[in-house]
Design a protein around this motif. Structure first.
Motif, short mmCIF file in Angstrom:
data_model
loop_
_atom_site.label_atom_id
_atom_site.label_comp_id
_atom_site.label_asym_id
_atom_site.label_seq_id
_atom_site.Cartn_x
_atom_site.Cartn_y
_atom_site.Cartn_z
N MET A 23 0.92 -1.15 -0.21
CA MET A 23 0.02 0.15 0.20
C MET A 23 0.67 1.29 0.19
N GLN A 24 2.53 1.26 1.20
CA GLN A 24 2.42 2.61 1.05
C GLN A 24 3.43 2.61 -0.17
N ASN A 25 3.94 1.75 -0.93
CA ASN A 25 5.00 1.73 -2.09
C ASN A 25 3.91 2.68 -3.53
N LEU A 26 2.91 1.31 -3.75
CA LEU A 26 1.82 2.31 -4.33
C LEU A 26 1.14 3.77 -4.02
N MET A 27 1.27 4.44 -2.85
CA MET A 27 1.02 5.90 -2.47
C MET A 27 2.59 6.66 -3.64
N THR A 28 3.38 6.03 -2.97
CA THR A 28 4.77 6.42 -3.15
C THR A 28 4.71 6.88 -5.10
N ASP A 29 4.37 5.28 -5.02
CA ASP A 29 4.42 5.22 -7.01
C ASP A 29 3.95 6.56 -7.55
N TRP A 30 2.31 6.71 -6.61
CA TRP A 30 1.19 7.92 -7.14
C TRP A 30 1.75 9.21 -6.60
N GLN A 31 2.22 9.13 -5.96
CA GLN A 31 2.81 10.88 -5.90
C GLN A 31 4.21 10.71 -6.53
#
Lengths: 119, 410
Positions: A23-31
């Protein structure tokens, strides 16, 4: 520069199957992806991520539960970017992390209304 | 003799602005030059008198009395003119001025705060706001302002003259705006404080004492806002935090010749822990409420720069991502790309950098020069050469040449 609306859709894969780290990685990718567009001064509006709370209204007071009753792909968010052409808008949309997890991005031009009623 | 020579400039810096603010408030902003003249005159009298008779026991009170008396004389003369002559011309006459000059601590503080809002008015161009702020709010001499802007006295005098004209034309009142307007008006005030700080922090001037003074003055002005409950907003606290974090690295970012030391080469043992602690205090205060401004993000970025945490570049990158989504600026775009390199390496950063469309900026070519160094030295040198051709500053040119020489030695 013209505005293009990006509509993000998940493939129906529920997000809660992701581990906190994923989840954290996905958020980072989005940002990183949004930040990259903003760094080119091509972000018109960072828009909204949509929650699963919601329903769909139809005529005669019919309400269908959830926002995703009849569409296979769930609309998960919108954003507005700036680009000269649809091709350029596509180029910017290509980096969207949702594409890596089976989702899709719909890229749509905007009809510019002439709001100057005084003339 | 020696004592008053050191004392007067110190007093000038500390007291000029207070007296000018109080006097301008009684005279009205259209007579700001008169207020400046009266105060300058008082300092001149001090220099002459103290040199002969010695420094009085309470030099500040002495100055206040001299300025106050000559202000009262002015007002009397003016009121006399108004009542004797103008009344014959106008039917409806009310005396325009109060003759009492209130030099209490409270009134001095209030007057300065009000003066800040008057000078940082949206009707005044930002450049003029900076000049006027330095002169009226910080008590800088014309020489010092000229030095800070790397220009001559004549230019500064012209600039200030035009700025005062603008103040008069715009008929701005010396007041803190009503609560309902504060949030809107405070933006312009914060922009000026921020620019003032940057002027000191990023100035081309080699005068390090002056540069530090500029930064301290910006912080002092911001502190005036924090002292007043109506202007003690999250944005004001965030800007204070930002300035504390930045100035904590002041000693490490300039070498003994006043030249900039790049972040990666800085000696972190020189970072001022007291200022970092203050920055943390204001950043916590800034977090109260729901308002998130660019100052919040910039303060957070500055905070991470003061830490040695392993994941700091990850945090810096993510904060730049958010900052850019809130408001684009070329500098933020370039810095974000540098953070991207720190987290993901040069190849990814180069791809992203080349999308930035900032070919006319020397900083853009400096960034690419840096990223290509060790990857493709030929390209690195090309970018550094372009950067040199795009900047007028000799300090920048010198710094870029240093990097080109480094490549030759790789």
């Amino acid at each position: 520069m013209k505005d293009f609306v990006l509509l993000f859709r998940n493939a129906g894969e529920p997000m809660n199957t992701l581990s906190p780290q994923q989840m954290q990685n996905l958020m980072t990718d989005w940002q990183n992806w949004m930040g990259g567009i903003a760094a080119q001064d091509k972000l018109s509006n960072s828009g909204y991520r949509l929650s699963t709370e919601g329903n769909t209204l139809k005529a005669n007071n019919v309400t269908t539960d959830g926002p995703f009753a009849e569409i296979k792909e769930i609309l998960t968010g919108v954003a507005i970017i700036k680009a000269e052409t649809l091709e350029e808008a596509n180029e910017l949309a290509k980096g969207c992390p949702i594409l890596k997890v089976g989702g899709s991005v719909e890229v749509r031009g905007v009809i510019v209304m002439n709001m100057d009623y005084n003339k | 003799m020696q004592k008053e020579k050191e004392l007067i400039p110190q007093l000038y810096r500390a007291e000029f602005r207070k007296l000018v603010s109080v006097l301008s408030r009684s005279f009205g902003l259209e007579h700001i030059e008169l207020a400046e003249d009266i105060v300058s005159e008082a300092f001149l009298t001090a220099a002459e008198t103290w040199g002969i008779k010695g420094v009085p026991n309470n030099p500040v009170a002495w100055l206040y009395t001299v300025a106050k008396n000559s202000a009262k004389d002015q007002l009397k003369r003016h009121n006399l003119f108004e009542s004797k002559i103008t009344t014959h011309l106008q039917q409806d006459h009310t005396p325009a001025y109060e003759t009492e000059i209130d030099l209490s601590t409270q009134n001095i503080r209030d007057s300065q705060l009000q003066m800040m809002f008057a000078i940082c008015h949206p009707a005044i161009p930002p450049e003029a706001q900076i000049g006027l702020s330095l002169r009226i709010l910080c008590g800088f001499s014309i020489d010092e302002i000229a030095d800070a802007f790397l220009t001559n006295k004549e230019n500064i005098n012209k600039r200030l003259f035009r700025a005062r004209q603008k103040l008069k034309e715009a008929h701005i009142a010396i007041e803190v705006p009503p609560v309902t307007e504060i949030n809107k008006r405070i933006e312009a005030v914060l922009t000026t404080v921020y620019l003032l700080f940057n002027e000191g922090y990023y100035s081309q001037s080699h005068n390090t004492i002056l540069r530090r003074d500029l930064c301290l003055e910006a912080m002092r002005l911001n502190y005036l806002l924090l002292e007043n409950t109506a202007t003690d907003t999250p944005a004001v606290n965030a800007l204070m935090a930002l300035m504390c974090f930045h100035s904590s690295r002041f000693d490490s970012r300039l070498d003994e010749h006043g030249e900039v030391v790049l972040y990666d080469d800085q000696d972190s043992s020189l970072w001022n822990q007291e200022l970092i602690a203050k920055g943390n205090y204001y950043l916590n205060k800034a977090a109260q409420g729901n308002e998130v401004t660019t100052y919040h993000f910039e303060a957070a970025i500055a905070y991470w720069h003061t830490t040695k945490a392993a994941e700091k570049w990850e945090h810096i990158l993510q904060t730049y991502n958010k900052l850019l989504q809130l408001r684009y600026s070329p500098i933020a775009a370039l810095n974000r790309t540098y953070a991207l390199y720190k987290v993901y390496g040069k190849a990814i950063a180069i791809t992203e950098a080349e999308k930035l469309n900032l070919e006319s900026s020397h900083l853009y070519h400096c960034l690419l020069g840096n990223l290509y160094t060790g990857e493709d030295n030929q390209k690195a040198l090309e970018h550094f050469s372009t950067a040199i051709s795009l900047t007028k500053s000799s300090v920048d040119k010198k710094a870029i040449r240093k990097q080109m020489i480094k490549i030759g030695q790789l």
